[in-house]
Every structure is written in structure tokens, then in C-alpha cells.
Design an enzyme around this catalytic site. Structure first.
Site, PDB file in Angstrom:
ATOM      1  N   HIS A 197       4.046 -59.811 -32.092  1.00 28.67           N
ATOM      2  CA  HIS A 197       5.383 -59.999 -31.515  1.00 28.67           C
ATOM      3  C   HIS A 197       5.386 -59.686 -30.027  1.00 28.67           C
ATOM      4  CE1 HIS A 197       7.327 -60.488 -35.485  1.00 28.67           C
ATOM      5  NE2 HIS A 197       6.237 -59.833 -35.855  1.00 28.67           N
ATOM      6  N   GLY A 213     -19.662 -38.006 -22.270  1.00 28.81           N
ATOM      7  CA  GLY A 213     -18.266 -37.690 -22.600  1.00 28.81           C
ATOM      8  C   GLY A 213     -17.662 -38.651 -23.607  1.00 28.81           C
ATOM      9  N   ARG A 214     -17.825 -39.946 -23.371  1.00 34.33           N
ATOM     10  CA  ARG A 214     -17.197 -40.938 -24.253  1.00 34.33           C
ATOM     11  C   ARG A 214     -17.951 -41.093 -25.580  1.00 34.33           C
ATOM     12  NH1 ARG A 214     -19.065 -42.802 -19.617  1.00 34.33           N
ATOM     13  NH2 ARG A 214     -20.715 -44.358 -19.499  1.00 34.33           N
ATOM     14  N   LYS A 219     -16.590 -30.915 -20.981  1.00 32.33           N
ATOM     15  CA  LYS A 219     -18.050 -30.823 -20.900  1.00 32.33           C
ATOM     16  C   LYS A 219     -18.444 -30.017 -19.655  1.00 32.33           C
ATOM     17  CE  LYS A 219     -22.041 -33.899 -20.468  1.00 32.33           C
ATOM     18  NZ  LYS A 219     -22.507 -35.283 -20.470  1.00 32.33           N
ATOM     19  N   LYS A 259     -11.497 -39.897  -7.141  1.00 32.54           N
ATOM     20  CA  LYS A 259     -11.411 -38.425  -7.255  1.00 32.54           C
ATOM     21  C   LYS A 259     -11.552 -37.780  -5.885  1.00 32.54           C
ATOM     22  CE  LYS A 259     -13.856 -37.708 -11.621  1.00 32.54           C
ATOM     23  NZ  LYS A 259     -15.038 -37.093 -12.194  1.00 32.54           N
ATOM     24  N   GLU A 263      -7.875 -31.976 -13.741  1.00 29.42           N
ATOM     25  CA  GLU A 263      -6.707 -32.118 -14.627  1.00 29.42           C
ATOM     26  C   GLU A 263      -6.751 -31.083 -15.739  1.00 29.42           C
ATOM     27  OE1 GLU A 263      -8.693 -34.607 -13.621  1.00 29.42           O
ATOM     28  OE2 GLU A 263      -7.624 -36.531 -13.525  1.00 29.42           O
ATOM     29  N   GLU A 272     -16.010 -48.151 -19.485  1.00 25.24           N
ATOM     30  CA  GLU A 272     -16.675 -47.144 -18.657  1.00 25.24           C
ATOM     31  C   GLU A 272     -18.198 -47.295 -18.783  1.00 25.24           C
ATOM     32  OE1 GLU A 272     -15.896 -42.879 -19.317  1.00 25.24           O
ATOM     33  OE2 GLU A 272     -15.111 -42.806 -17.292  1.00 25.24           O
TER      34      GLU A 272
HETATM   35  C1  G6Q Z   1     -16.823 -40.050 -20.283  1.00 26.54           C
HETATM   36  C2  G6Q Z   1     -16.521 -39.631 -18.952  1.00 26.54           C
HETATM   37  C3  G6Q Z   1     -15.186 -38.947 -18.775  1.00 26.54           C
HETATM   38  C4  G6Q Z   1     -15.178 -37.476 -19.139  1.00 26.54           C
HETATM   39  C5  G6Q Z   1     -13.922 -36.846 -18.542  1.00 26.54           C
HETATM   40  C6  G6Q Z   1     -13.774 -35.401 -18.888  1.00 26.54           C
HETATM   41  O1  G6Q Z   1     -17.854 -40.558 -20.622  1.00 26.54           O
HETATM   42  O2  G6Q Z   1     -17.578 -38.892 -18.453  1.00 26.54           O
HETATM   43  O3  G6Q Z   1     -14.169 -39.591 -19.479  1.00 26.54           O
HETATM   44  O4  G6Q Z   1     -15.229 -37.309 -20.513  1.00 26.54           O
HETATM   45  O5  G6Q Z   1     -13.934 -37.016 -17.161  1.00 26.54           O
HETATM   46  O6  G6Q Z   1     -14.859 -34.669 -18.417  1.00 26.54           O
HETATM   47  P1  G6Q Z   1     -15.072 -33.191 -18.875  1.00 26.54           P
HETATM   48  O7  G6Q Z   1     -15.287 -33.174 -20.337  1.00 26.54           O
HETATM   49  O8  G6Q Z   1     -16.260 -32.692 -18.103  1.00 26.54           O
HETATM   50  O9  G6Q Z   1     -13.813 -32.442 -18.510  1.00 26.54           O
END
Ligand code: G6Q
Length: 548
Positions: free
Chosen positions: A385, A268-269, A208, A513, A214, A354
Site C-alpha cells: 500500500h 560490528g555488523r 565494541k 564523524k 553517541e 556498509e
Molecule cells: C559495523 C560498524 C558500525 C559499528 C558502530 C558502533 O560494522 O562498524 O555500525 O557497529 O559504529 O561501534 P561500537 O560498537 O564500537 O560502538
């Protein structure tokens, strides 16, 4: 205006005194007293069936919980979300992932403008692209069709598409292998690159922000790997992006014609419905992706229109609140009895934890109460199990959501019967338990003498009275999976609304972070600052020493 604190709500106070008696009730008795309990406390919505009768409540409890939802203005908060109000206060953002799955005929307004046009234009762009890749018309640098798709993204830009691609495996295109690289641990990328060939691989850089360290590290490494054998001109056939940040995408070297946009009002989620769902569309095709969106939209409609006492997300949320805030249950298990749903517990872990793992209210006060529980789980029957011992005989009360599909996508009928038998048996066992007299009688029936039986029987006692919900899908399809995800999204929303927290920010991920950034400079050779605590300094020193 924010309603008063959750714990000040009259219904919360009434539930507190109601709990004094309710904590002693036995579900066995509740079922004996009310033979219609199953039909009374089960419902269907958007193709899903929910049995919530195996919970420790009566109609009085439910009435009080529903009153709590009303006092906490859940309906008004829901309507505000759907209307595009900026309910994510700390980021001044609307929360409109529901607009991503609305039909094109429906107007979805944000700041007075209809956003449906942009949503459907992106869906059309995704469809045109995925049709080409799937048909083989989209050719790689050497004129070959794409065989492997590598999604590079993390968190919300990974878990959704990875989970859905796994769950909808039977619908997947036979030629396209999907891979997901998220971790900054180089083992993740290295393992995938070892399995794919540059000429037939498509990389989707899913971010996003397009700044996540990463993802950027993995994306640049993948780009370098690609350029070892292909030219810069070939990048356009092999690298595409899903992002809100066109400038950063262009800076990375991806033609913005190959960028699939989305918007800041998609968390994001909550982004699997957006361009972040591109791997899903590539895997299952645009028609099935349409059913996935339609299933979620059907749940949205149910959530918006069903009365609270027949509203599936509301009922699931209120049962959760009953255990979290009154029985002090700190965790909640998700047990999908479906192998293809292996990643579903991890997906819900992010969605729920989250969103609702917070201790301040939207207006910055302490919540003064427990909020989101720990979410965990694993597919059944494997989980039986492993950790089910704890659910049955451990010292904690841990509610469970059992999820099963009635029709499998295979023809192994015996397997399916055994799977469902186990699923139903677990909720029965958790509820019924087994008392000492029963355990002793069983021991004696097996020929044990009195002493042996007396010694062993206490270990075979199951306290029972442990709650669960059971969700049944007719089959695991794009539509039912869409409805299921939307169900949990709205459950999480309702709980956040009742607790008065902002379920749509995630400030709790920031501190780690920031500190990682400063430690990285030291690991990369910057002068040691020793400004950390003794433990962290010691760990950094050991990591540096190991290199010499
Ligand atoms: C979700 C969070 C988080 C996000 C990641 C990736 O709600 O905001 O999991 O999706 O940190 O972020 P980017 O899509 O910006 O790389």
C-alpha cells in the site's frame, strides 16, 4: 594474490554478450518453455527454502555466473575467511563471526590458536548472567527483580539485537521489557527513561570500541539519571557492558566482572552472535539463543560444503550480480511478510550497504563496475500500500526478495492465508504483468465505452518480467532466523568476493564523524572558524542564532 579485475574476467565478458539477448527474454516464456523451472531453480538449506525461478535467466546464464564465481575464486576466498586469514586487509583483521556460532567441539584457529575456548567461556558467562536476570535471582539496588533492559549502542551494536528481539518476540521472557537506545538525538534516550524505573532497570552499554560518541553520551546520561536516585555502589547491579575495550569499560565505572567480551575479529555488523547478542539471550534464554547460533552454523556448513550450483548464498549473490552489473539495477527490495520482521530490512541495509557500498578494490584500485545496490524495504502487506506501485509500474528494474514463514505463531488462520496469498500474488504479478489487450478487455468487461477504455487501459498496463526470489521459513524461530541472517551474510560476502572489494571495513563513515567533531566545537561556543563552505557556515550560523 588478487585475481584480475572483475570486469576483466572472461566470464564477465561472456555475460556481457549473453546479456544482449537475455535482456529481451520474457520470464513468462521461460516458464512456458521449461515446465520444471520451479523444481529446477529452487533448493533447501539449513531449514530454509529458496525459489529463485522467477528471475530472468536460463541455465546458460547460470552457468556463466557460476563460471564468474569460480574465476573470481569465491571458494578460495570463502575458505580463507573461515580459516582465520586476515582478509580485512585495511584493518589487518581476521573475519571470524562464524566462529561465534560453531559448536564447542569444532576447533577454530586464529594465528594458530584455538579461539573456541574464549567464545564458549563468554557464552557461559552470558548464560549464567541471563539465567539470573530471567529467574529473578539477579536483584536490583532495592532488592527487586529486573523488569526493563535498556541496550545503549548504535549501528552494529544496536541493529542486530534490536532486530532479533523484535523477530523473536513470541519467545521473549514475559517480565523483561527490552528497549534500544541508539540515537544521539536526546529524544531517543529521554523517551525510554520516561518509561523505566532505576531500581528495576538493567543497562547494557554495547560498544565494541567503547569510544563511539553517541553511545558514550547516552551511557553517561543514563548513568547520571541512575545516580539521581541510587548510589555508585548500586551501579554494579544495573550497568553491564559488551565490549572489546576493558580499560574504557572500567574507566566508565563498570566492574569488568560485568563485562562480556568479544574480539576485533568480530565486525560490528556481524556481532549479534557475540556478547552484543546479550539482549537477545536475556529475552529468549540461553537455550533458544543456542538454537539461533545453531541455525546460523547450519547455514555456514551449507555455504562451505554445497557445490556452487546448489549453494544458496552463492545463488542469491549471483542473481544479484546479474541485475546489478548487467541490467544496471541500482536497488534491491527486502519484503518480509512477517510483522515481527519489521526491522529486518534496516538490518540488511547495514549488512549489505556498509559491507559492499565501496568503489575501490581490496588492493586500492577503482572497481570499474557497479558494486552493492541500495537495500530497502518494509514488511508486507503494508509495503503493497506504499511503494509497490513503483515496483510494478515504475521505470526501474528492482529485484525483490519475498520472505515468509509458513506457520505463524498466532492462531488467526484467515490472517495467515491472506498474508501468504498476497506474498505469492506479488511475485506472480511482478513476473506476469498485464498487457494492453488484457487491460482493455477488462475495461470493456466493466462496461466502459471504447473511448473511456482506450484512455484508461494504458494506466492499467503492467510491463511484468520483474524478478524476485521467495524465501520460505517453516516458521520464524531462533534457528530459522539464525540461518536467514547467515544466508544474507554469506550472500554479501560472495558479492564482495566477486567484485574484489573488502566487505569488512567501513572507511566511508569516517569523514562525516571528523567534520561533526569540528562543527560541534563551534556549536559548543568555540570561536567560529568560517573554514567551512558557505552553506555549512550558514547552517551553523542559523543554529547559533536560534539559541539567542
Ligand atoms: C559495523 C560498524 C558500525 C559499528 C558502530 C558502533 O560494522 O562498524 O555500525 O557497529 O559504529 O561501534 P561500537 O560498537 O564500537 O560502538
Amino acid at each position: 594474490m588478487q585475481p584480475p579485475a572483475f570486469t576483466a574476467a572472461p566470464a564477465y565478458q561472456a555475460l556481457l554478450s549473453h546479456y544482449d539477448q537475455a535482456q529481451h527474454w520474457s520470464m513468462r516464456d521461460l516458464f512456458a518453455q521449461e515446465p520444471t523451472r520451479f523444481s529446477r531453480y529452487s533448493l533447501e538449506a539449513a531449514g530454509l527454502f529458496l525459489d529463485y525461478s522467477k528471475n530472468r535467466f536460463t541455465q546458460t546464464t547460470l552457468d556463466l555466473l557460476l563460471q564468474l564465481a569460480r574465476e573470481r575464486e569465491v571458494e578460495a576466498q570463502r575458505d580463507a575467511m573461515f580459516s582465520g586469514a586476515k582478509i580485512n586487509l585495511t584493518e589487518s583483521r581476521a573475519v571470524l563471526h562464524t566462529a561465534l556460532r560453531a559448536p564447542s567441539s569444532m576447533r577454530m584457529l586464529l594465528d594458530g590458536e584455538d579461539i573456541g575456548g574464549a567464545v564458549h567461556a563468554t557464552l557461559a558467562q552470558m548464560q549464567a548472567f541471563s539465567d539470573q536476570v530471567r529467574s529473578g535471582a539477579w536483584l536490583g539496588a532495592t532488592g527487586q527483580a529486573i523488569t526493563d533492559v535498556v541496550n545503549i549502542g548504535i549501528g552494529g551494536s544496536d541493529l542486530g539485537p534490536a532486530m532479533v528481539c523484535g523477530a523473536l518476540r513470541p519467545y521473549a521472557h514475559a517480565r523483561l521489557q527490552m528497549h534500544f537506545v541508539a540515537n544521539v538525538d536526546g529524544h531517543d534516550l529521554a523517551a525510554v527513561l520516561a518509561r523505566v524505573k532505576p531500581a528495576t532497570t538493567l543497562f547494557i552499554i554495547a560498544s565494541k570500541s567503547f569510544t563511539t560518541p553517541e553511545t558514550m553520551l547516552n551511557a553517561h546520561a543514563a548513568r547520571r539519571w541512575f545516580l539521581q536516585t541510587c548510589s555508585k555502589a548500586d551501579l554494579a547491579r544495573h550497568f553491564v557492558a559488551a565490549s572489546t575495550n576493558a580499560t574504557a569499560v572500567a574507566d566508565f565505572g563498570i566492574d569488568t566482572a560485568n563485562m562480556f567480551p568479544f574480539w576485533d575479529w568480530v565486525g560490528g555488523r556481524y556481532s549479534v552472535w557475540s556478547a552484543i547478542g546479550l539482549p537477545v539471550m536475556l529475552a529468549i534464554g540461553s537455550e533458544q539463543f543456542g538454537y539461533f547460533l545453531a541455525g546460523a552454523h547450519a547455514m555456514d556448513r551449507h555455504f562451505c560444503s554445497a557445490p556452487l550450483d546448489q549453494n544458496m548464498p552463492v545463488l542469491l549473490a549471483l542473481m544479484g550480480i546479474w541485475y546489478r552489473n548487467f541490467f544496471a539495477s541500482a536497488s534491491h527490495v527486502i519484503a518480509p511478510y512477517h510483522q515481527d520482521m519489521m526491522r529486518f530490512p534496516a538490518y540488511l541495509q547495514q549488512l549489505d550497504m556498509e559491507s559492499n557500498g565501496k568503489s575501490v578494490t581490496s588492493d586500492g584500485r577503482s572497481t570499474m563496475s557497479a558494486t552493492g545496490p541500495v537495500i530497502w524495504g518494509e514488511v508486507g502487506t503494508n509495503a503493497q500500500h506504499a511503494y509497490f506501485q513503483h515496483l510494478h509500474q515504475g521505470s526501474d528494474l528492482i529485484p525483490v526478495d519475498f520472505i515468509a514463514a509458513l506457520r505463524p505463531s498466532h492462531t488467526l488462520t484467515t490472517h495467515q492465508n491472506m498474508l501468504l496469498a498476497n506474498c505469492f500474488a506479488q511475485s506472480e504479478a511482478l513476473m506476469h504483468g498485464k498487457n494492453l489487450a488484457q487491460a482493455s478487455a477488462e475495461c470493456r468487461a466493466k462496461g466502459m465505452d471504447a473511448a473511456h477504455s482506450a484512455a484508461l487501459a494504458p494506466h492499467k498496463v503492467f510491463a511484468g518480467n520483474r524478478p524476485s526470489n521467495t524465501l520460505l521459513l517453516p516458521a520464524l524461530t531462533p534457528a530459522t532466523l539464525g540461518a536467514l541472517i547467515a544466508l544474507y551474510e554469506h550472500k554479501v560476502f560472495v558479492q564482495g568476493a566477486v567484485w574484489g572489494i573488502n566487505s569488512f571495513d567501513q572507511w566511508g563513515v569516517e569523514l562525516g564523524k571528523e567534520l561533526a567533531h569540528s562543527i560541534l566545537t563551534e556549536l559548543n561556543g568555540a570561536p567560529r572558524t568560517d573554514k567551512h563552505d558557505a552553506s555549512t557556515n550558514g547552517l551553523i550560523a542559523r543554529a547559533l542564532a536560534a539559541r539567542q
